[in-house]
Write an enzyme that holds these catalytic residues in place. Structure first.
Site, short mmCIF file in Angstrom:
data_model
loop_
_atom_site.label_atom_id
_atom_site.label_comp_id
_atom_site.label_asym_id
_atom_site.label_seq_id
_atom_site.Cartn_x
_atom_site.Cartn_y
_atom_site.Cartn_z
N ASP A 166 0.77 -1.24 0.00
CA ASP A 166 0.00 0.00 0.00
C ASP A 166 0.81 1.30 0.00
OD1 ASP A 166 -1.77 -2.05 0.32
OD2 ASP A 166 -3.02 -1.01 1.77
N GLU A 395 0.18 -9.58 11.29
CA GLU A 395 0.05 -9.14 9.90
C GLU A 395 1.44 -8.99 9.27
OE1 GLU A 395 -2.10 -5.48 9.43
OE2 GLU A 395 -2.09 -5.60 7.25
C1 GLC Z 1 -3.39 -4.25 3.42
C2 GLC Z 1 -2.25 -4.79 2.58
C3 GLC Z 1 -2.80 -5.55 1.39
C4 GLC Z 1 -3.73 -6.67 1.90
C5 GLC Z 1 -4.79 -6.12 2.86
C6 GLC Z 1 -5.56 -7.22 3.56
O1 GLC Z 1 -4.16 -3.34 2.73
O2 GLC Z 1 -1.40 -3.77 2.17
O3 GLC Z 1 -1.78 -6.11 0.62
O4 GLC Z 1 -4.34 -7.30 0.84
O5 GLC Z 1 -4.18 -5.33 3.85
O6 GLC Z 1 -4.70 -8.09 4.23
#
Ligand code: GLC
Length: 426
Positions: A166, A395
């Site tokens: 992101d 995460e």
């Molecule tokens: C965040 C991450 C993305 C992922 C999402 C859900 O937005 O950057 O890559 O898909 O979280 O885990």
């Protein structure tokens, strides 16, 4: 398996089951309460270790929300939840079940081939793969039609969230050109679930939203978005995942006797691999992003430049990537950091600007093992499992301290653990 490994395996399965909503899995409760595109495809690989039928359903559910033009959205808002921003009203995509209007890394072709190859229920696998094959092919075709209008062989992302990384440093320069004027007032929800100092800044968030509002004003007409977007970045990582998916889909199509799909996807993969080479940087020992609006390479050594190891790049390039990872690993005890630790913009705890993610570790290790870089691949696997043992199913992780960051009890992290345990055994 040792007792420790069996315990880890059981914990991973517990996390996957806990986030399972029946036909799709949420990345984690609270922070991400819907279905995410590449999360689901990678999650299915984990689910296949204990329930093959459930794994196929995960991907099937995602593709049930494919747009008529072929795009597969990055989020499917299956249920109402006000705990996430931007929600369906902000996207305004007018789909029967609300979805976002952008896409995410095209990992489905790879995941489906892997599920198919490993399946013990062959009849089920053949039925499911046959159903998914044309849908994935349509998505690949959508990419090259809408995101590579000049036919150069590489696709652009139009929003940083499409890359899945992101707020990587990679987007900073191009993002400067995205205005922030006129966006509707908003309240972020992510900073209520995670430490605000680890999350993207307000200036970044304003620009994320400006792009969403711009695309919404164009009615999400994909034939118009590319040229209208001030943000068009060719991310080598994103392209490499798509290229690998095209190659895998071609192989799968051959097995299933779908020669047309096989030929189209093989051609996409070959053209993509050749085009990727223009992004190589000897100085950094990896590939760089290219800003399509200026034609310039982006001076940022990140994970996106290592990910091409996942696709069929020349062996000497993949070997150079392995050396780069070794070099980075002298600076941080846990690999692979999402930015070169020697880069002054490296931040070990801020989202995609330094931390380690298990999904990118998995793809890079997979590619390096395939070309015989077993030492580095094993190092990545070991580091990934060490992080879990020390810090649980987070995460993502700080590459210096191993601190668990972002959401907890995270689905794709658990899925990757099941994959890494297999790799460690092999
Ligand atoms: C965040 C991450 C993305 C992922 C999402 C859900 O937005 O950057 O890559 O898909 O979280 O885990």
């Amino acid at each position: 398996m040792t007792t420790d490994q069996t315990a880890l395996r059981n914990l991973a399965i517990e996390v996957l089951k806990e986030n399972d909503q029946g036909s799709y899995t949420v990345p984690t409760k609270g922070l991400y309460p819907f279905q995410w595109n590449w999360d689901s495809c990678l999650t299915a690989l984990g689910q296949a270790h204990f329930d093959e039928a459930r794994a196929w359903t995960e991907i099937e559910t995602l593709f049930a929300h494919q747009w008529p033009d072929g795009m597969v959205p990055h989020i499917v808002f299956h249920v109402y939840s006000d705990g996430y921003f931007p929600g369906p009203d902000v996207w305004g995509t007018n789909r029967p079940t609300a979805t976002s209007g952008i896409t995410q890394p095209a990992v489905a072709g790879f995941a489906v081939r892997r599920l198919f190859e490993r399946a013990s229920d062959r009849a089920l696998a053949e039925r499911k793969a046959r159903e998914l094959l044309p849908k994935i092919d349509k998505w690949h075709d959508w990419f090259y039609r809408n995101r590579d209008p000049e036919g150069e062989g590489l696709v652009a992302i139009l929003h940083p969230w499409e890359a899945g990384r992101d707020n990587s440093v990679d987007w900073d320069e191009a993002f400067e050109r995205v205005p922030t004027e006129g966006i509707a007032p908003y309240t972020r929800r992510d900073t209520e679930h995670a430490d605000p100092s680890h999350r993207p800044t307000k200036a970044q968030y304003d620009r994320y939203l400006w792009l969403v509002e711009k695309f919404r004003s164009l009615g999400w007409d994909n034939a118009r978005l590319h040229d209208a977007s001030p943000f068009q970045v060719i991310d080598p990582g994103f392209n490499a995942i798509l290229i690998r998916a095209c190659a895998d889909l071609a192989d799968l199509a051959d097995v299933l006797g779908e020669t047309g799909i096989a030929a189209a996807n093989r051609a996409r993969a070959e053209k993509g691999v050749a085009a990727l080479d223009a992004l190589w940087s000897d100085k950094h020992g990896l590939y760089l992003c290219k800003d399509r609006t200026t034609g310039q390479l982006v001076e940022s050594a990140s994970l996106g430049g290592l990910l091409p190891a996942f696709s069929a790049i020349p062996v000497q390039r993949a070997a150079a990537i392995a050396r780069t990872i070794e070099r980075w690993s002298e600076a941080v005890p846990f690999i692979i950091p999402s930015q070169d630790p020697a880069d002054p913009r490296f931040e070990p705890k801020r989202y995609w600007r330094g931390p380690v993610w298990l999904v990118t570790n998995y793809m890079i290790a997979d590619g390096l093992a395939a070309i015989g870089e077993h030492g580095v691949a094993a190092h990545i696997t070991r580091s990934s499992l060490d992080l879990i043992t020390k810090s649980g199913f987070a995460e993502y992780y700080d590459p210096i301290t191993a601190e668990p960051c972002g959401g907890g009890r995270f689905t794709w992290t658990a899925a990757m653990v099941l994959e890494f345990l297999d790799a460690a055994r092999a």
